[in-house]
Design a protein around this motif. Structure first.
Motif, PDB file in Angstrom:
ATOM      1  N   GLN A  60      19.288  15.152  51.057  1.00 29.06           N
ATOM      2  CA  GLN A  60      18.606  14.867  52.327  1.00 29.06           C
ATOM      3  C   GLN A  60      17.332  14.620  51.893  1.00 29.06           C
ATOM      4  N   ASP A  61      16.893  15.431  50.811  1.00 34.82           N
ATOM      5  CA  ASP A  61      15.625  15.345  50.432  1.00 34.82           C
ATOM      6  C   ASP A  61      15.119  14.438  49.524  1.00 34.82           C
ATOM      7  N   MET A  62      16.223  13.617  49.048  1.00 35.08           N
ATOM      8  CA  MET A  62      16.035  12.500  48.263  1.00 35.08           C
ATOM      9  C   MET A  62      15.463  11.247  48.872  1.00 35.08           C
ATOM     10  N   PRO A  63      14.378  10.755  48.152  1.00 37.10           N
ATOM     11  CA  PRO A  63      13.718   9.578  48.780  1.00 37.10           C
ATOM     12  C   PRO A  63      14.658   8.467  48.972  1.00 37.10           C
ATOM     13  N   PRO A  64      14.402   7.695  50.042  1.00 37.62           N
ATOM     14  CA  PRO A  64      15.303   6.743  50.919  1.00 37.62           C
ATOM     15  C   PRO A  64      16.149   5.684  49.781  1.00 37.62           C
ATOM     16  N   VAL A  65      15.205   5.057  48.911  1.00 35.02           N
ATOM     17  CA  VAL A  65      15.910   3.886  48.056  1.00 35.02           C
ATOM     18  C   VAL A  65      16.831   4.464  47.133  1.00 35.02           C
ATOM     19  N   THR A  66      16.337   5.582  46.456  1.00 34.57           N
ATOM     20  CA  THR A  66      17.075   6.532  45.478  1.00 34.57           C
ATOM     21  C   THR A  66      18.273   7.171  46.089  1.00 34.57           C
ATOM     22  N   ARG A  67      18.334   7.438  47.324  1.00 35.25           N
ATOM     23  CA  ARG A  67      19.445   8.281  47.898  1.00 35.25           C
ATOM     24  C   ARG A  67      20.503   7.026  48.291  1.00 35.25           C
ATOM     25  N   ALA A  68      20.020   5.866  48.780  1.00 35.73           N
ATOM     26  CA  ALA A  68      20.958   4.625  48.883  1.00 35.73           C
ATOM     27  C   ALA A  68      21.547   3.986  47.710  1.00 35.73           C
ATOM     28  N   PHE A  90      11.232  -1.067  46.437  1.00 36.56           N
ATOM     29  CA  PHE A  90      12.350  -1.825  47.120  1.00 36.56           C
ATOM     30  C   PHE A  90      12.102  -3.235  46.414  1.00 36.56           C
ATOM     31  N   TYR A  91      10.998  -3.763  46.469  1.00 35.59           N
ATOM     32  CA  TYR A  91      10.709  -5.121  46.140  1.00 35.59           C
ATOM     33  C   TYR A  91      10.908  -5.138  44.331  1.00 35.59           C
ATOM     34  N   MET A  92      10.507  -4.009  43.602  1.00 31.29           N
ATOM     35  CA  MET A  92      10.622  -3.813  42.396  1.00 31.29           C
ATOM     36  C   MET A  92      12.176  -3.949  42.378  1.00 31.29           C
ATOM     37  N   PHE A  93      12.955  -3.498  43.010  1.00 32.65           N
ATOM     38  CA  PHE A  93      14.515  -3.586  42.921  1.00 32.65           C
ATOM     39  C   PHE A  93      15.005  -4.874  43.028  1.00 32.65           C
TER      40      PHE A  93
END
Length: 251
Positions: A9-17, A96-99
């Protein structure tokens, strides 16, 4: 179980997703729900048979559960999270834009080099960007060699070569990471330079809220875009790099 759930749950959102999608994709293959033949990158199937999901799934499969999967997932999770919590802290939309930039670059080049899975090259891109933004951190690779962070992508390329893997994958990741680093961190600092990769407003609207930004957070020099100002206050910069060097030995 609770500490593991809390860490997730503590992972940042993009990494977690992204890591969640990668694990679930591999689990689906392991349980024979789908096969790798349904996931791999094939431009003809995408273009003429409208199997557009391959644009995503080709980035999310690192092989069945085993050493290769574990090795790639650790690197993906670690460097994706360090980027998102470091130089992209409070800038989820930019991350996310880098992704998106990396995915488009991999897809276009993948058409010509006929790669079937793009996730490993994408991981190398993340490693490259992180390494260029943290030039003073010292790394220790399996206790064999010690080097500065910018050499990490090339060490991984050499490791792939020794294992007999296709090094085109690593070259693609390094090339993509370098293009992003140049356009985002180098070119805007040149005379008459400007920021090429400006994040579209609708992506900022989707991701960035007031809660994402910590007003008291002051990024370290190595966490700022472009890393250190080379040649300015060199002695002071080396002192600042001594502390992260101690942590880098465990990476």
């Amino acid at each position: 179980m609770q500490p593991l759930l809390q860490a997730y749950q503590d992972m940042p959102p993009v990494t977690r997703a992204y890591t969640t999608i990668c694990v679930l994709t591999t689990l689906a293959v392991q349980l024979d729900i789908v096969t790798p033949f349904h996931l791999y990158f094939n431009w003809n199937l995408i273009l003429y048979h409208f199997e557009v999901w391959r644009l995503l799934t080709s980035f999310c499969f690192f092989g069945t559960f085993g050493f290769s999967f574990l090795f790639n997932m650790i690197f993906t999770y670690r460097y994706c999270m360090m980027l998102e919590e470091g130089s992209f802290r409070g800038r989820t939309a930019d991350f996310f834009y880098m992704f998106i930039f990396g995915a488009v670059f991999m897809i276009v080049t993948g058409i010509f080099v006929q790669m079937v899975f793009l996730g490993q090259a994408f991981t190398i891109m993340l490693v490259y960007v992180w390494s260029r933004r943290n030039p003073w951190i010292r790394m220790n690779f399996f206790g064999l060699i010690t080097f500065q962070a910018p050499y990490l992508p090339w060490v991984l390329l050499l490791f792939s070569l020794l294992l007999g893997n296709n090094v085109i994958v690593d070259f693609m990741g390094i090339a993509c990471g370098h293009f992003y680093y140049f356009l985002e961190d180098v070119f805007p600092r040149q005379r008459n330079g400007f920021r090429v990769l400006e994040t579209p407003r609708f992506i900022k609207w989707l991701f960035e809220t007031r809660e994402d930004i910590d007003p008291d957070y002051q990024p370290l020099p190595e966490e700022q875009p472009g890393g250190f100002n080379w040649g300015e206050g060199l002695g002071q910069q080396q002192d600042a790099g001594d502390q992260p060097a101690q942590d880098g030995n465990n990476q």
